[in-house]
Structure formats: C-alpha cells, structure tokens
Design an enzyme around this catalytic site. Sequence first.
Site, PDB file in Angstrom:
ATOM      1  CD  GLU A 303      39.300  39.768  44.652  1.00 21.62           C
ATOM      2  OE1 GLU A 303      40.031  39.317  43.775  1.00 21.62           O
ATOM      3  OE2 GLU A 303      38.075  39.929  44.520  1.00 21.62           O
ATOM      4  CB  ALA A 304      39.922  45.230  51.218  1.00 18.90           C
TER       5      ALA A 304
END
Length: 495
Positions: A303-304
């Site tokens: 989830e960057a």
Amino acid sequence: SPQVAAPRLVPEPSSVRTVPGVTFTLTRATRIVAGPGSGTAGPYLAGILRRSTGYRLPLVAGGGASRNVISLSLSGREKGEAYRLDVTRTAVRLEAGTAEGLFRGVQTLRQLLPPSVEAATVQRGPWTVPGVRVEDSPRFAWRGTMLDVARHFFTVRQVERYIDLAALYKINTLHLHLSDDQGWRIAINGWPRLATYGGSTEVGGGKSGYYTQADYTQIVRYAAARYITVMPEIDGPSHTNAALASYARLNCDDKAPPLYTGTDVGFSSWCIAKPVTYQLLDDVLGQLARLTPGPYLHVGGDEAHSTTAADYATYIGRIGPIVTGHGKKMVGWNEIGAGRLPAGSVAQYWNTATGSESGTQTAREAVAQGAKVVMSPANRAYLDMKYDENTRLGQDWAGLIEVRDAYDWDPATLVDGVTEKDVLGVEAPLWSETLVTDDDIDYMAFPRLPAIAEIGWSPQAARTWSDFRVRLAAQGPRWSALAVNYYRSPQVPWP
Ligand SMILES: CC1=[NH+][C@H]2[C@@H](O1)O[C@H](CO)[C@@H](O)[C@@H]2O
C-alpha cells in the site's frame, strides 16, 4: 469387531490406518522414553500429560522395558517434518528423522487422547489411545500465521500463548508485524525514540508497549522450542508513521508528523531520496538479523500510495541488498514484484484477485524473477475478517470469511502462473486494528487458523469440506479444555 471410527485429526495426516480392537492405556506406571536427539518433544509432551493426568510419567533416555512406554526416537527413514506413529496395546512409538518431526507427531498423539488431556488441572481418565498407524509429512514447508503487534500491542506472554495454540496445528512460522503507522514495537540501539516514542500508543490511543531486544529473544526462543521460526517484519515504505513521528530528520521536510491512532492506510512514506532512510534501515535490519535465527526478514512493501512508482522501485532495489547484506532472504507483500528482487526472495500474496484477474500480475512478476510465493489471500486467509455481518470484531473490506471460505481453496491453483512449485506455503495474518485481548485473538483465529494449517499440511486430494467440518468439530472440546474462546460457527457440527 465394529468398524472403528477413524480418529478425528486436524491437520489430516497423509496416511492413517486404524487397528481395530487395539487400545493403549496410559497409566501411572507409563514412562516416556525420549531417545538421543529427540529434542523438546519429550519434555513438551510430558508437561502436558503430567498436568492433566497427575501421573509422574518419568522421562528416560532409553533402554529399560519396552512395554507401557511412549517412545520418541530418531530414525533414518523419515526426513524433514515427516513422522511415523504406531499405537499398539503395549506401547506408543513415535519415529521421525528430526526432532522437529517428533514434535509434529506429538501434536497428532495429543489429538488421539481424550480432550481432557489438554486441561490445566488433573482430570479423571481413562487415558486411552486408539490403535493406529500414522505415516505423515507436510505438503508445504511454510505454514504460518502473522500477529500484528503494531496496531494493538500484545505482551510477550500473549505472544507465547498464541505460539502454543498455533503449535497444536503444526504451524511452523510466526510472522511478527513489528511496525506500522500506529506503533513501532522493537527497541533499536542507536534509535531509542523508535520504541520509546513510536511505541507509546496504538489504535484508539490505548496502552503503549514495545519489546526490548531481550523480550524479542525470549519470543524467538519460545517459538524455537516448538520448532516455529520467527520472521520479523519492518513495514515500508508506507505504514511508517510511528517511525517518521519519532525522528524529524527521517521526513523529507524534516518535520515529524504527529503520532497516529486511527486505522487508515497508505498515507505515510519513508523519504526515498534521503540517505538517512537507508542508514536507519541498515541499523534496524542488521540488529533484527542478529536477533533472528530464521532465514527471513520481511520488509513489508504494501500500500505505498504516497510513494511514486519510480521511488518504490528505487526503494525495493535499495532494501534488497541491505537484507541480503545481513545474511537473510527478503520477504515482502506481493507489490514488491514491481522492484528488483534478490535471489531467494519471497512474495506474500495478499490480494483477493484470482486466476488472471487484475492484481494477480504482481505475484507472476515476482515468480518471473525467481521468487517463491506464500499465499495469504485476504478473502480466504485473513483472520481479521468478520465471519458474518454480526461479528463484533474484525473488518470486512475483503469480504466475510466463514470457516468454509477459509478452508475450501487450493494455494497451488488460486492464481494463474503460480503453481505448486512456486508456492512455499500459506500464512494466516491476524491484523489487530480491532483486537485487544486473548479472547479477541482466539475468537478470530479459532476455528479458521486450523483450517489454514490443514491447507498447509494435508494432501489436497485428502481435503474435503464435508470431512474437515466433522474433524474440526472434534477440536471444540479440546479448545474448551484449553480455555480458548473460539467462534462456534453454525457451519460446524460441534459436539
Ligand atoms: C498486507 C496488508 N496491508 C493492509 C491489508 O493487508 O489489510 C489489513 C487489514 O485487513 C491491514 O491491516 C494492512 O495494513
């Protein structure tokens, strides 16, 4: 003689043959013979049996009578975690190629004894074991569970309790999610504020906490005595707010954000351009590598959303050599497939996508680089998902997971291009945004962790829901004896 019902074991062994009319009865004169190299299996079994039978059950190294004994011995025939268990009228014989295999076999023997054998106080017998011949070995090498100690902190004792419950089902890997936006949970020399400040809160702003390096070593040792390998995770580049709040210079603008006690994801990022980021990671991963006997360090990667694709690829390219430079292999959530992976890397698949749907390509990208895959699909293996819409605890973003949903899937066929040879195994993550107590952990992990454990251990051909649900039901009284606060799923015919 009446057809003896097959023993109800979880995970289902590779081969079980009942021996009708044969029963071994454990008595006050029974001895446990733990041969050379038999490891912790003997003392571990003795501890359980002495507590509930009240018998002395002396542990002897070998020799003496061969009747009325439970013998644990190494043999040249089995290897790895494989074991062989023979129960006759006069003896219980457990053989394996390794001490680990004996420990796995002890879990099967426990389930052949009455549920009251698991009690913490002396119970009435008789302590009978049905005549069986079990030959068993695991399908997958990696059978794991993850405990998120960042969103809510769990004490060493709580982790040890979870380790003992996981060991019942032949789990052999404990993934500790040690850092996230809401908390940093491991003391790092040279960066004291990571734990003292970064570990000073949690989701909802409740109790703080972190492990000293001595605490972490205690957990590693406790797990190792149950042949469970600990894999620490330091998540990044996102899920890093607790660290960024602890040291202003870690932030691109040199401004430390406030501590965070909510449950949003993807809003934080290491400063990819700053050398101090990699100095920190080298210190953190170096210290963890020295404290971790296991071969893997998990670097997160999920989830960057606040890191550009180019920066993300740079980050993965930089952190890989740091991990291998400290003698470990890199694990990351499946997004890491977008970066350059060092040899021996492992991608942990957590998407809900199957077949060739969008989202599965990251797993194929990792496999294309020679990485292996651990399957943790969020709509099958996430223990923090609600069972149904009435479940008080947990989340539902990946869907509702009743016991059958957790059980009825095959890790080797879920994603196109990721086959049996690419899959190291399975892992059931227990994310703790909504979990605080041992009862909360139990409720979400039981009965679904045993379901995932069976997927990891048993032959696919031997696994049917209709058979599993009956065998799972027989675990209920065992969990009651162990004071496990399990969910009584309506899908399971509990006694
Ligand atoms: C790999 C991964 N990243 C997210 C996602 O899984 O969902 C979890 C909750 O189910 C959440 O806690 C985690 O931060």
